[in-house]
Design a protein around this motif. Structure first.
Motif, short mmCIF file in Angstrom:
data_model
loop_
_atom_site.label_atom_id
_atom_site.label_comp_id
_atom_site.label_asym_id
_atom_site.label_seq_id
_atom_site.Cartn_x
_atom_site.Cartn_y
_atom_site.Cartn_z
N ALA A 183 1.19 9.35 -5.79
CA ALA A 183 1.54 10.74 -5.50
C ALA A 183 2.50 11.29 -6.55
O ALA A 183 2.35 12.43 -7.02
N LEU A 184 3.49 10.49 -6.96
CA LEU A 184 4.43 10.95 -7.99
C LEU A 184 3.72 11.13 -9.33
O LEU A 184 4.03 12.06 -10.08
N CYS A 185 2.77 10.24 -9.64
CA CYS A 185 2.02 10.40 -10.88
C CYS A 185 1.15 11.65 -10.86
O CYS A 185 0.93 12.29 -11.89
N LEU A 186 0.63 12.00 -9.68
CA LEU A 186 -0.16 13.22 -9.57
C LEU A 186 0.72 14.46 -9.73
O LEU A 186 0.29 15.46 -10.31
N LEU A 187 1.93 14.40 -9.21
CA LEU A 187 2.84 15.53 -9.34
C LEU A 187 3.41 15.63 -10.75
O LEU A 187 3.66 16.74 -11.25
N PRO A 247 2.28 14.20 -14.24
CA PRO A 247 1.24 13.44 -14.95
C PRO A 247 1.78 12.53 -16.06
O PRO A 247 1.14 11.51 -16.37
N LYS A 248 2.90 12.85 -16.65
CA LYS A 248 3.42 12.03 -17.73
C LYS A 248 4.15 10.77 -17.23
O LYS A 248 4.49 9.90 -18.02
N LEU A 249 4.38 10.70 -15.93
CA LEU A 249 5.08 9.56 -15.36
C LEU A 249 4.12 8.37 -15.27
O LEU A 249 3.04 8.49 -14.70
N PRO A 250 4.48 7.20 -15.81
CA PRO A 250 3.59 6.03 -15.67
C PRO A 250 3.56 5.54 -14.22
O PRO A 250 4.48 5.80 -13.44
N LEU A 251 2.50 4.82 -13.90
CA LEU A 251 2.34 4.37 -12.51
C LEU A 251 3.46 3.45 -12.08
O LEU A 251 3.97 3.55 -10.96
N ALA A 253 0.83 -1.21 0.00
CA ALA A 253 0.00 0.00 0.00
C ALA A 253 0.86 1.26 0.00
O ALA A 253 0.52 2.25 -0.66
N GLU A 254 1.99 1.22 0.75
CA GLU A 254 2.83 2.42 0.80
C GLU A 254 3.47 2.71 -0.56
O GLU A 254 3.52 3.86 -1.00
N LEU A 255 3.95 1.67 -1.22
CA LEU A 255 4.58 1.86 -2.52
C LEU A 255 3.57 2.36 -3.56
O LEU A 255 3.87 3.26 -4.35
N LEU A 256 2.38 1.77 -3.53
CA LEU A 256 1.35 2.22 -4.47
C LEU A 256 0.92 3.66 -4.18
O LEU A 256 0.74 4.46 -5.10
N GLY A 257 0.74 3.98 -2.90
CA GLY A 257 0.35 5.34 -2.55
C GLY A 257 1.39 6.36 -2.94
O GLY A 257 1.06 7.42 -3.50
N SER A 258 2.66 6.05 -2.69
CA SER A 258 3.72 6.97 -3.08
C SER A 258 3.82 7.08 -4.60
O SER A 258 4.08 8.15 -5.15
N LEU A 291 -0.51 20.31 -2.99
CA LEU A 291 -0.31 20.03 -1.57
C LEU A 291 -0.85 18.65 -1.20
O LEU A 291 -0.26 17.92 -0.40
N PHE A 292 -1.99 18.29 -1.78
CA PHE A 292 -2.56 16.96 -1.54
C PHE A 292 -1.59 15.87 -1.98
O PHE A 292 -1.35 14.89 -1.27
N ALA A 293 -1.01 16.02 -3.16
CA ALA A 293 -0.06 15.03 -3.66
C ALA A 293 1.21 14.97 -2.81
O ALA A 293 1.75 13.90 -2.54
N LEU A 294 1.71 16.15 -2.39
CA LEU A 294 2.89 16.17 -1.54
C LEU A 294 2.63 15.49 -0.20
O LEU A 294 3.48 14.76 0.31
#
Length: 570
Positions: free
Chosen positions: A157-161, A163-167, A149-154, A409-412
């Motif tokens: 967050a990086l994908c939200l910051l 957007p072009k980064l794949p999951l 869960a932690e790896l997926l959540g992080s 801020l939500f993504a951070l």
């Protein structure tokens, strides 16, 4: 002799003699001195004992909690804030028990399970293969589910910051924090690592500040929000009980109990030895021999020195400890002694206060803010009635309604929560492997293996399923944690309720410190001339603990049956 008071001094009640003024000055200076001493003592204990509570609190607002809290707020508004508070109190109670266990006995929960089940007088193999090893497998499964869960959540967050980064790329990048763990000393190796605790504390503050700023930009009806902390019939409506179980299962984390008990064994008061006062070598003979060898050795180049340091570093990373290290360790609780009484008194109550303040001040508040955010935006706001909200939904709606700054801020905050919780899960994996199996590899290798066990399924889901399967996997990881939790809590309750395990010997003769043990002594040992202080759970605490355990067990049975029948409204 002082001169008699004058007529003016006798007629004026406010007039003071010199002796009276001196005494008042001394009293005032004494009060100021006591205030300064009290302030210094508070600062000293705060600096020394703060850290374990914050580290443990991280587990209670990880990305799994974010997903469940967003779902609860978007479906039921503020009504399930009571469950957030209740689950926080459950977590606080169990975390305090874990801290007491480590402080009193000097062993973590996993090591206690080994002492209980590994070398029983009778039927050793049955106890090992039917109880000890299955409990270890469940504990590792909980840590893998948590790290998943932690790896997926992080990664989200990086994908939200970006957007072009794949999951899958975000998940892979979040796993790089293991290199930071390699650079740290062993945080669970017996000595507090302040750098590690400061790092976790900084990430926790980032989460809290980001959520507070976001909440300030969202229209919240605070009267209705505070009413949510009162129990309501919404808990028993369609889907309310199932979601409440999800909140409890996502909040109380098994791996935090293992890590909290391990960190509580550390001596946080003992002063560091003075480097200048320590001898460089233990023997003059060794010193002479080393000097002679240094004289005879030819000078080495800088490249040779660097190459030698690299070789030593890699040899230490892949080092396998010999079995002799654990050959003489106790095989049962009867063969070992607990920490001395002065150590327990210096740590136990400070540790309890640290945990209570950290869990109530950080974990409960952050989880409440996440649920309040989801309620204000998805239940009472313009997006009401659109169903459960995911992490991607929350970010997109914040960006469209509140603004891009709030969404960032939500993504951070999500990234900080995921990274800090991931580090804690990796450390807990080290504690579990050492305690249950005495796994004799270096701490660095343990961290790498623990991280890989969580990284492989995360990468698989991120590549094969993508964003559509992330929420399902997050929910599945919380269900796995919920199923494992009663199996971990029961040994904790049993150990902390046992007088033979939780008693501490009183030194004889008792130091003349003017302080007597407040806890009752064991009459059986007093009859033999040996006094002990009992730190086991009283009847009230034991009843509360087993009541919480029954609630968790019943909640898990209900959740499993609901999943099997497909009647849950998640």
């Amino acid at each position: 002799m002082s001169s008699p008071p004058t007529t003016k001094e006798m007629s004026d009640p406010e007039a003071k003699t010199p002796d009276v003024r001196i005494e008042q000055t001394k009293d005032a200076s004494g009060v100021l001195s006591n205030i300064r001493k009290t302030f210094r003592a508070i600062v000293f204990h705060t600096v020394k004992h703060t850290g374990v509570g914050i580290v443990c609190a991280v587990a209670y607002f990880d990305p799994g909690n974010w997903g469940v809290d967003l779902q609860a707020g978007s479906q039921f508004g503020y009504k399930l804030l009571f469950i957030v508070l209740l689950s926080g109190l459950f977590a606080m109670f169990l975390q305090v028990l874990a801290s007491r266990l480590g402080c009193v006995t000097g062993l973590d929960l996993a090591s206690h399970c080994r002492l209980l089940l590994h070398d029983r007088p009778k039927h050793k193999l049955l106890y090992r293969w039917l109880l000890l090893y299955p409990l270890y497998i469940l504990s590792e499964a909980a840590i893998i589910s948590t790290d998943l869960a932690e790896l997926l959540g992080s990664g989200i967050a990086l994908c939200l910051l970006f957007p072009k980064l794949p999951l899958w790329g975000g998940v892979l990048l979040t796993a790089s924090d293991v290199f930071l763990l390699l650079a740290l000393r062993d945080p669970v190796g017996g000595k507090p690592v302040r750098l590690f605790e400061l790092l976790i504390g900084a990430l926790v503050l980032i989460v809290l500040i980001c959520m507070a700023v976001i909440i300030s930009k969202v229209g919240v009806n605070w009267g209705d929000a505070f009413d949510g902390f009162v129990p309501s019939k919404t808990l028993f409506q369609s889907g309310g009980l199932y979601t409440s179980i999800g909140i409890i299962g996502a909040t109380v984390m098994p791996h935090s109990l293992f890590l909290g008990s391990a960190l509580a064994t550390q001596d946080r008061v003992k002063a560091k030895p003075d480097k200048m006062s320590r001898p460089l070598l233990a023997s003059p003979t060794l010193s002479m021999e080393s000097d002679a060898s240094e004289v005879t050795q030819p000078p080495r180049s800088r490249v040779q020195i660097v190459r030698e340091e690299i070789r030593k570093t890699f040899s230490s990373v892949f080092k396998i400890e010999t079995a002799e290290k654990y050959a003489h360790e106790p095989k049962s609780h009867a063969e070992r002694e607990n920490n001395p009484l002065n150590f327990v008194r210096a740590h136990i109550y400070h540790g309890m206060v640290d945990i209570i303040i950290s869990l109530l001040g950080f974990a409960v508040i952050i989880n409440s803010l996440i649920l309040i955010l989801a309620s204000a935006v998805f239940y009472y706001g313009a997006s009401a009635g659109n169903g459960p909200a995911s992490l991607f939904d929350a970010h997109d709606l914040l960006r469209d309604v509140v603004g891009k700054a709030a969404a960032t801020l939500f993504a951070l905050a999500l990234l900080a929560a995921g990274q800090s919780a991931s580090i804690i899960a990796t450390m807990a994996g080290q504690t579990v492997s050492e305690g249950f199996l005495r796994w004799r590899v270096s701490p660095v290798m343990r961290r790498l293996i623990t991280r890989c066990l969580g990284l492989i399924p995360s990468m698989t889901v991120a590549i094969a399923v993508g964003r559509s399967g992330v929420d399902t996997l997050l929910v599945a990881s919380q269900v796995a944690l919920s199923i494992v939790l009663p199996f971990i809590v029961f040994p904790l309750l049993y150990l902390t309720s046992s007088k033979s395990i939780m008693q501490v010997k009183v030194p004889s003769p008792i130091p003349n410190s003017g302080e007597q043990p407040n806890e009752p002594s064991n009459p059986d040992t007093e009859a033999q001339g040996e006094q002990t202080v009992d730190y086991s759970n009283g009847i009230v605490f034991s009843c509360i603990g087993y009541f919480i355990w029954i609630i968790m067990l019943a909640a898990n049975v209900y959740a499993i049956v609901s999943l099997g029948l497909g009647t849950e409204n998640a």
